[in-house]
Design an enzyme around this catalytic site. Structure first.
Site, mmCIF file in Angstrom:
data_model
loop_
_atom_site.group_PDB
_atom_site.id
_atom_site.type_symbol
_atom_site.label_atom_id
_atom_site.label_comp_id
_atom_site.label_asym_id
_atom_site.label_seq_id
_atom_site.Cartn_x
_atom_site.Cartn_y
_atom_site.Cartn_z
ATOM 1 N N GLU A 119 0.863 -1.185 0.000
ATOM 2 C CA GLU A 119 0.000 0.000 0.000
ATOM 3 C C GLU A 119 0.894 1.228 0.000
ATOM 4 O O GLU A 119 2.120 1.126 0.137
ATOM 5 C CB GLU A 119 -0.930 -0.024 1.224
ATOM 6 C CG GLU A 119 -2.017 -1.091 1.119
ATOM 7 C CD GLU A 119 -2.952 -1.095 2.318
ATOM 8 O OE1 GLU A 119 -4.072 -0.622 2.161
ATOM 9 O OE2 GLU A 119 -2.548 -1.560 3.389
ATOM 10 N N HIS A 241 -9.197 9.357 2.550
ATOM 11 C CA HIS A 241 -8.741 8.232 1.726
ATOM 12 C C HIS A 241 -8.926 8.627 0.269
ATOM 13 O O HIS A 241 -10.006 9.100 -0.115
ATOM 14 C CB HIS A 241 -9.546 6.971 2.050
ATOM 15 C CG HIS A 241 -8.906 5.727 1.523
ATOM 16 N ND1 HIS A 241 -8.792 5.468 0.178
ATOM 17 C CD2 HIS A 241 -8.331 4.683 2.149
ATOM 18 C CE1 HIS A 241 -8.177 4.295 0.008
ATOM 19 N NE2 HIS A 241 -7.883 3.803 1.195
ATOM 20 N N ARG A 289 -0.864 8.709 1.430
ATOM 21 C CA ARG A 289 -2.254 9.112 1.177
ATOM 22 C C ARG A 289 -2.495 10.605 1.052
ATOM 23 O O ARG A 289 -3.316 11.053 0.265
ATOM 24 C CB ARG A 289 -3.093 8.606 2.345
ATOM 25 C CG ARG A 289 -3.980 7.523 1.946
ATOM 26 C CD ARG A 289 -4.664 6.953 3.110
ATOM 27 N NE ARG A 289 -4.571 5.515 2.948
ATOM 28 C CZ ARG A 289 -5.058 4.653 3.794
ATOM 29 N NH1 ARG A 289 -5.649 5.068 4.887
ATOM 30 N NH2 ARG A 289 -4.958 3.373 3.547
ATOM 31 N N HIS A 350 -11.620 9.611 6.320
ATOM 32 C CA HIS A 350 -11.359 8.203 6.569
ATOM 33 C C HIS A 350 -10.781 7.906 7.948
ATOM 34 O O HIS A 350 -11.121 6.887 8.554
ATOM 35 C CB HIS A 350 -10.387 7.716 5.488
ATOM 36 C CG HIS A 350 -10.020 6.273 5.569
ATOM 37 N ND1 HIS A 350 -10.955 5.263 5.414
ATOM 38 C CD2 HIS A 350 -8.829 5.651 5.786
ATOM 39 C CE1 HIS A 350 -10.345 4.088 5.522
ATOM 40 N NE2 HIS A 350 -9.062 4.297 5.762
ATOM 41 N N ARG A 385 -1.149 9.192 8.651
ATOM 42 C CA ARG A 385 -0.981 7.765 8.967
ATOM 43 C C ARG A 385 -0.616 6.974 7.717
ATOM 44 O O ARG A 385 -1.250 7.137 6.662
ATOM 45 C CB ARG A 385 -2.281 7.198 9.535
ATOM 46 C CG ARG A 385 -2.240 5.702 9.732
ATOM 47 C CD ARG A 385 -3.525 5.191 10.327
ATOM 48 N NE ARG A 385 -4.634 5.296 9.415
ATOM 49 C CZ ARG A 385 -5.096 4.294 8.655
ATOM 50 N NH1 ARG A 385 -4.516 3.107 8.673
ATOM 51 N NH2 ARG A 385 -6.136 4.482 7.874
HETATM 52 P P1 FAD Z 1 -13.694 0.953 15.928
HETATM 53 O O1 FAD Z 1 -13.434 -0.327 15.274
HETATM 54 O O2 FAD Z 1 -14.217 2.065 15.098
HETATM 55 O O3 FAD Z 1 -14.740 0.659 17.114
HETATM 56 C C1 FAD Z 1 -15.300 1.724 17.857
HETATM 57 C C2 FAD Z 1 -16.214 1.129 18.907
HETATM 58 O O4 FAD Z 1 -16.575 2.139 19.847
HETATM 59 C C3 FAD Z 1 -17.518 0.572 18.376
HETATM 60 O O5 FAD Z 1 -17.804 -0.619 19.070
HETATM 61 C C4 FAD Z 1 -18.545 1.635 18.773
HETATM 62 O O6 FAD Z 1 -19.858 1.141 18.969
HETATM 63 C C5 FAD Z 1 -17.953 2.064 20.084
HETATM 64 N N1 FAD Z 1 -18.397 3.390 20.553
HETATM 65 C C6 FAD Z 1 -18.202 4.609 19.989
HETATM 66 N N2 FAD Z 1 -18.730 5.568 20.781
HETATM 67 C C7 FAD Z 1 -19.279 4.940 21.854
HETATM 68 C C8 FAD Z 1 -19.982 5.360 23.005
HETATM 69 N N3 FAD Z 1 -20.253 6.654 23.235
HETATM 70 N N4 FAD Z 1 -20.400 4.431 23.890
HETATM 71 C C9 FAD Z 1 -20.172 3.111 23.677
HETATM 72 N N5 FAD Z 1 -19.502 2.644 22.601
HETATM 73 C C10 FAD Z 1 -19.077 3.553 21.707
HETATM 74 N N6 FAD Z 1 -6.877 0.291 9.059
HETATM 75 C C11 FAD Z 1 -5.890 -0.586 8.800
HETATM 76 O O7 FAD Z 1 -4.909 -0.664 9.549
HETATM 77 N N7 FAD Z 1 -5.989 -1.403 7.708
HETATM 78 C C12 FAD Z 1 -7.042 -1.370 6.855
HETATM 79 O O8 FAD Z 1 -7.098 -2.130 5.909
HETATM 80 C C13 FAD Z 1 -8.066 -0.430 7.108
HETATM 81 N N8 FAD Z 1 -9.131 -0.325 6.265
HETATM 82 C C14 FAD Z 1 -10.171 0.496 6.612
HETATM 83 C C15 FAD Z 1 -11.310 0.520 5.802
HETATM 84 C C16 FAD Z 1 -12.407 1.282 6.179
HETATM 85 C C17 FAD Z 1 -13.631 1.298 5.308
HETATM 86 C C18 FAD Z 1 -12.359 2.052 7.365
HETATM 87 C C19 FAD Z 1 -13.526 2.883 7.797
HETATM 88 C C20 FAD Z 1 -11.208 2.064 8.146
HETATM 89 C C21 FAD Z 1 -10.110 1.290 7.777
HETATM 90 N N9 FAD Z 1 -8.954 1.254 8.550
HETATM 91 C C22 FAD Z 1 -7.954 0.379 8.261
HETATM 92 C C23 FAD Z 1 -8.886 1.994 9.811
HETATM 93 C C24 FAD Z 1 -9.188 1.009 10.953
HETATM 94 O O9 FAD Z 1 -10.156 0.112 10.532
HETATM 95 C C25 FAD Z 1 -9.660 1.732 12.197
HETATM 96 O O10 FAD Z 1 -8.812 2.792 12.513
HETATM 97 C C26 FAD Z 1 -9.682 0.773 13.378
HETATM 98 O O11 FAD Z 1 -10.444 -0.367 13.053
HETATM 99 C C27 FAD Z 1 -10.249 1.450 14.604
HETATM 100 O O12 FAD Z 1 -10.460 0.476 15.584
HETATM 101 P P2 FAD Z 1 -10.974 0.921 17.003
HETATM 102 O O13 FAD Z 1 -11.065 -0.324 17.817
HETATM 103 O O14 FAD Z 1 -10.165 2.036 17.504
HETATM 104 O O15 FAD Z 1 -12.444 1.525 16.727
HETATM 105 C C1 SIN Z 2 -7.393 0.430 2.512
HETATM 106 O O1 SIN Z 2 -7.600 -0.773 2.372
HETATM 107 O O2 SIN Z 2 -7.104 1.187 1.581
HETATM 108 C C2 SIN Z 2 -7.494 1.025 3.876
HETATM 109 C C3 SIN Z 2 -6.231 0.815 4.570
HETATM 110 C C4 SIN Z 2 -6.083 1.733 5.749
HETATM 111 O O3 SIN Z 2 -6.886 2.631 5.954
HETATM 112 O O4 SIN Z 2 -5.093 1.537 6.460
#
Ligand code: FAD
Ligand code: SIN
Length: 548
Positions: A119, A241, A289, A350, A385
């Site tokens: 990537e 993104h 990015r 993103h 990032r």
């Molecule tokens: P999240 O997975 O967003 O979880 C947040 C949690 O908090 C959820 O359970 C939600 O319900 C809870 N929450 C929020 N507010 C409250 C509240 N007030 N009370 C109770 N619960 C609450 N990153 C990579 O490294 N590789 C990838 O390939 C990649 N692809 C991506 C593709 C997409 C489409 C997206 C959107 C993001 C991508 N990212 C990727 C980024 C990555 O997925 C996220 O940064 C990461 O998953 C965040 O994880 P997290 O556990 O911090 O939060």
């Molecule tokens: C992607 O698959 O392009 C998302 C990867 C990322 O946000 O790290």
């Protein structure tokens, strides 16, 4: 009235929250709460994969260097080294709990049984993945392991409203003692007492009109931590993104076309078929990015076109269907066959690079309060990032926070002090739902129009004025309503985070990474974090020097 207690309360059920729960559960009771279904969060939608050094031809030093370069001089080198070094073990741990990463077909490459994709910003193939649905594979495995664990309690549709804090102890230190939650189904408030609390609430990209993020990404953890007295940093670095599917009639949630498509040879084209990225950066389509998103924005404005195109047809239909089955199917569902035509793409919000300031243990400025995952600002991402470093950060910091929590737990009082507040409100709609809906849209549009990929001071000031009005209205509605509306809670949090984003952006009188302003188009000689100190953080700062 409902008062409950647990050893560790984890707010959020994404990769960060569930990994933390699993690391802790052998040793203490853990409650994970989330405001929607357990699966709903950015984690589930991750596509490209997780970066980690798994190939003998690659090296930790190269991963560190690439991350530092992508971060445009603003990463904390210690956080980068810490994360990259723990990467391979994090992938091993995920494999042990059952994540089926895509394996090499034929002979494994030196040292790695897994297929590694590329990537933007990565100088090697370094991204381990489960086809193009890595997030689902990770999320399913973490969820199943948590559900099977007798000491993990999982509460869906429980929304954290605010943290419970207390002042006392050495030097008037403030500590977190739990949280107030809203049980969305029973429509009652609950008070939760906990010895440690972890914010794992994800990012705030819903602050923008168009985003790849699910509805839960409203920055609640950042806003709650700020209100409770924690510093936040670098919030101006909201990542766009470069390639989200452009559909003229789409709503605000846009479907991502993974950067791995470019990693496997996909090229960005203008409508006449001209490849343009090489004119902007020597790394062309695999530049970091911020550079690719800015180049697309530039071309769209220059030519007055609504989108550019992403073309991977030359890899052949079988390759495309095997490597990108989810993206292929999703595009087919809207009438686009990526094996036969280039895909129309645009940038969209993103990822939140900044967040609640933490150290390498996930400690915040408030004793017993941790922040991990996208909510946190660990210093790993700097001004931009690098792709696939986010899931890695979730896993690495979940483990280090777990170690710190477990070290401290024996010295912390049992939860359940009777002198903590125990609110009990019924909830219903406030009757102001039209205002709330209107302000939601206005906020997100103002951020999209004035705080986007290319900024200037006048537009930022305009955004500041708009956001201040919306925030003022949300705070007044919140203060005056005897009942609680979840939409108002989210609006209040989004408006708080929007205000912090704009404040950070106005503080930065330079262009760096994701923050590009026409009024200061060059980077300043010294790279500094933009750190905001809340009015209720006692000075002198004794951040992370907890009284233990
Ligand atoms: P999240 O997975 O967003 O979880 C947040 C949690 O908090 C959820 O359970 C939600 O319900 C809870 N929450 C929020 N507010 C409250 C509240 N007030 N009370 C109770 N619960 C609450 N990153 C990579 O490294 N590789 C990838 O390939 C990649 N692809 C991506 C593709 C997409 C489409 C997206 C959107 C993001 C991508 N990212 C990727 C980024 C990555 O997925 C996220 O940064 C990461 O998953 C965040 O994880 P997290 O556990 O911090 O939060
Ligand atoms: C992607 O698959 O392009 C998302 C990867 C990322 O946000 O790290």
């Amino acid at each position: 009235m409902s008062i409950r207690s647990t050893d560790v309360l984890i707010i959020g059920s994404g990769a960060a929250g569930l990994a933390l729960a699993l690391r802790l559960a052998p040793w203490c009771t853990v409650t994970v709460v989330c405001k929607a279904d357990l699966d709903e969060g950015s984690t589930r939608y991750a596509q490209g994969g997780i970066s980690a050094v798994l190939d003998a031809a690659d090296s930790i030093e190269a991963h560190i260097d690439d991350t530092l370069i992508a971060g445009a001089g603003l990463c904390d080198p210690e956080a980068v080294r810490f994360t990259a070094t723990h990467g391979p073990a994090a992938i091993g741990w995920l494999s042990e709990i059952g994540v089926a990463f895509t394996r090499q077909s034929g002979e494994p490459a030196a040292g790695s049984p897994y297929h590694l994709t590329r990537e933007g910003g990565h100088s090697h193939r370094r991204v381990v993945h489960a086809a193009d649905a890595t997030g689902k594979a990770v999320s399913d495995a973490l969820r199943d392991a948590c559900r099977a664990h007798p000491r993990i309690e999982l509460l869906e549709r429980h929304m954290a409203v605010d943290l419970i804090t207390r002042t006392g102890g050495q030097r008037g230190a403030r500590s977190c003692r739990g949280a107030q939650l809203l049980d969305l189904d029973a429509a009652v408030m609950q008070t939760w007492h906990a010895r440690s609390v972890a914010l794992a609430t994800g990012g705030a990209s819903r602050v923008y009109l168009y985003t790849s993020n699910p509805e839960v990404a409203t920055g609640d953890g950042i806003a709650m931590a700020w209100r409770a007295g924690c510093r936040v940093a670098n919030l101006e670095f909201m990542q766009f993104h470069p390639t989200c599917l452009y559909l003229p009639a789409q709503g605000s949630r846009v479907f991502l076309i993974s950067e791995a498509v470019r990693g496997e040879g996909g090229r960005l084209l203008l409508p006449d078929g001209t490849a343009f990225m090489a004119g902007f950066d020597a790394r062309a389509d695999l530049a970091p990015r911020d550079i690719v998103a800015r180049a697309i924005d530039h071309e769209m404005k220059r030519l007055g076109i609504p989108c550019v195109y992403l073309d991977i047809r030359h890899r052949g239909a079988e390759f495309i269907r095997t490597h990108f089955p989810t993206i292929h199917a999703q595009c087919l569902a809207v009438g686009l066959d990526m094996t036969e035509q280039p895909l129309p793409v645009v940038p969209a919000a993103h990822y939140t690079c900044g967040g609640v300031v933490t150290d390498l243990r996930g400690r915040t400025d408030l004793q017993n309060l941790y922040a991990i995952g996208e909510t946190a600002h660990t210093g790993l991402h700097g001004a931009n990032r690098m792709a696939s470093n986010s899931l890695l950060e979730c896993l690495v910091f979940a483990e280090s926070a777990a170690n710190d929590i477990l070290d401290r737990l024996p010295h912390l009082p049992r939860p359940g002090d009777s002198d903590l507040p125990s609110p009990s409100h019924p909830i219903r709609e406030t009757g102001e739902s039209i205002t709330i809906r209107h302000n939601w849209m206005e906020l997100r549009r103002a951020m999209w129009d004035y705080v986007g990929i290319v900024r200037n001071t006048e537009r930022l000031q305009r955004a500041q004025r708009h956001v201040a009005v919306i925030r003022g209205e949300a705070e007044a509605q919140w203060a005056n309503s005897p009942t609680i509306d979840p939409d108002l809670l989210e609006l209040r949090n989004l408006a708080t985070v929007a205000e912090l984003i704009v404040r950070c952006a106005l503080t930065r009188t330079e262009s760096r990474g994701l923050h590009y302003t026409l009024d200061h188009p060059h980077p300043a000689p010294e790279a500094l974090d933009s750190v905001l100190v809340p009015p209720n953080l006692p000075l002198p700062l004794h951040a992370m020097h907890w009284a233990d």
